[in-house]
Design a protein around this motif. Structure first.
Motif, short mmCIF file in Angstrom:
data_model
loop_
_atom_site.label_atom_id
_atom_site.label_comp_id
_atom_site.label_asym_id
_atom_site.label_seq_id
_atom_site.Cartn_x
_atom_site.Cartn_y
_atom_site.Cartn_z
N LYS A 103 39.67 31.73 30.12
CA LYS A 103 39.49 33.11 30.22
C LYS A 103 39.99 33.75 31.41
CE LYS A 103 36.07 36.77 28.92
NZ LYS A 103 34.63 36.91 28.70
N GLN A 104 39.72 33.05 32.50
CA GLN A 104 40.16 33.46 33.76
C GLN A 104 41.79 33.37 33.89
OE1 GLN A 104 38.48 34.71 36.76
NE2 GLN A 104 40.33 35.49 36.94
N SER A 106 43.83 33.79 31.42
CA SER A 106 44.25 34.85 30.32
C SER A 106 44.38 36.34 31.20
CB SER A 106 43.42 34.87 29.22
OG SER A 106 43.71 33.75 28.35
N ASN A 107 43.35 36.33 32.00
CA ASN A 107 43.26 37.51 32.61
C ASN A 107 43.86 37.64 33.73
OD1 ASN A 107 41.22 39.87 33.25
ND2 ASN A 107 41.05 38.91 35.45
N ASP A 108 44.42 36.78 34.37
CA ASP A 108 45.39 36.55 35.65
C ASP A 108 46.66 36.68 34.83
OD1 ASP A 108 43.52 35.86 37.48
OD2 ASP A 108 43.94 33.89 37.46
N SER A 110 47.53 38.65 32.45
CA SER A 110 47.22 39.85 31.86
C SER A 110 47.64 40.76 33.14
CB SER A 110 46.03 40.39 31.20
OG SER A 110 46.01 41.69 31.02
N ASN A 111 47.08 40.50 34.35
CA ASN A 111 47.27 41.37 35.34
C ASN A 111 48.81 41.25 35.88
OD1 ASN A 111 44.51 42.24 35.62
ND2 ASN A 111 43.88 40.67 36.70
N ILE A 118 47.09 38.33 41.33
CA ILE A 118 46.07 37.82 40.68
C ILE A 118 44.99 37.62 41.70
CG2 ILE A 118 47.31 36.35 38.90
CD1 ILE A 118 47.10 33.62 40.53
N SER A 121 41.33 40.62 43.29
CA SER A 121 39.92 40.77 43.16
C SER A 121 39.31 40.36 44.47
CB SER A 121 39.24 39.60 42.24
OG SER A 121 39.74 38.28 42.47
N GLU A 223 34.28 31.86 40.43
CA GLU A 223 34.86 32.89 41.13
C GLU A 223 34.05 32.78 42.72
OE1 GLU A 223 37.19 35.40 40.89
OE2 GLU A 223 37.80 33.74 39.49
N GLU A 261 30.31 37.13 32.62
CA GLU A 261 30.46 38.13 33.43
C GLU A 261 29.01 38.79 33.71
OE1 GLU A 261 34.24 37.42 31.97
OE2 GLU A 261 32.32 37.41 30.93
#
Length: 274
Positions: A103-104, A106-108, A110-111, A118, A121, A223, A261
């Motif tokens: 998931k992390q 995928s988020n990176d 996307s960013n 990345i 945050s 994180e 989250e």
């Protein structure tokens, strides 16, 4: 009787591995020719070897497999059931970790597609200077390997909660992990698990209060390294220094969080002005 080569081919295990299994007492040849040294296995041993292979596919260690094979017949089914359930839980915890990592990632990705770093945050992590109170904690302290960390802390806190329930002690706060090792060592780290309680009994001590740099993570435990980095950056920038072991307070039970989250973790770095 079949030769070691035939046995190897049927079971999908190299002859070298079969010889090693013989050395450690996992499965012995049914017969060894005293003149030639040729090893022979019985047809009935095929079932045992397939069972060993299955346990290996479940990520049991050879030591664990040997212990299962050595169980008395009247205990074997019950013990095997317990072992399989324990291993299933371990694998599920690893899967949860992988899911969080995916998931992390995928988020990176996307960013990056949006032109966002990345590591952006880190800029959103807030640090506060707070004064904490001394706490009486029920604790257990031990060396933790990297594998222990990967499997989670549930069993260590469970033992403390069991003691609290058994001795009818008064719970005063959320569980805490204190990291005493001066550096990370994958073979073992000095880690303390603690829960604040009211009573002073065997197995309790004071966790001193004082000035701390504090940050709050709302998200997965993966994180936390970013939070630690931000705290160290803040401490250096503001002219402070770390004086005691950092610790984490788990405000949210991860088992009660609908998604990673929702997990809330407080991180404290005891400090003083340089």
């Amino acid at each position: 009787m079949i030769t070691i080569g035939e046995f190897s081919k049927i079971c999908g295990v190299s002859t070298k591995t079969l010889r090693y299994y013989d050395e450690i007492g996992l499965i012995h040849p049914e017969e060894i020719n005293p003149d030639s040294g040729y090893r022979y296995y019985s047809i009935s041993q095929l079932k045992k070897m397939i069972f060993i292979n299955r346990l290996k596919s479940y990520h049991f260690s050879l030591e664990e497999i040997k212990a299962i094979l050595e169980l008395e017949e009247d205990q074997s089914e019950e013990k095997l059931w317990s072992a399989l359930n324990r291993k299933r839980k371990e694998i599920q915890e690893r899967l949860n970790t992988f899911e969080s990592t995916l998931k992390q990632m995928s988020n990176d990705i996307s960013n990056l597609e949006k032109g966002i770093s990345i590591m952006s945050s880190l800029d959103n992590i807030e640090v506060q200077l707070v004064e904490t109170e001394t706490m009486n904690i029920l604790y257990t302290r031990q060396m933790m390997s990297s594998d222990d960390y990967a499997l989670g802390y549930g069993k260590y806190f469970s033992r403390l909660y069991e003691k609290i329930a058994t001795e009818k002690l008064t719970l005063l706060g959320m569980p805490i992990t204190i990291y005493h090792s001066p550096e990370y060592n994958p073979t073992g780290n000095d880690t303390e698990f603690a829960i604040p309680i009211e009573e002073t009994v065997k197995g309790t001590r004071d966790l001193p209060g004082g000035l701390c740099a504090k940050s709050v993570l709302k998200g997965p435990y993966s994180e936390l390294t970013s939070v630690y980095a931000k705290l160290m950056e803040w401490i250096e920038k503001e002219g402070y220094e770390l004086v005691k072991s950092p610790y984490e307070v788990y405000v949210t039970d991860p088992n009660q969080a609908a998604v990673p989250e929702d997990i809330v973790t407080e991180v404290y770095f005891p400090v003083k002005k340089k």
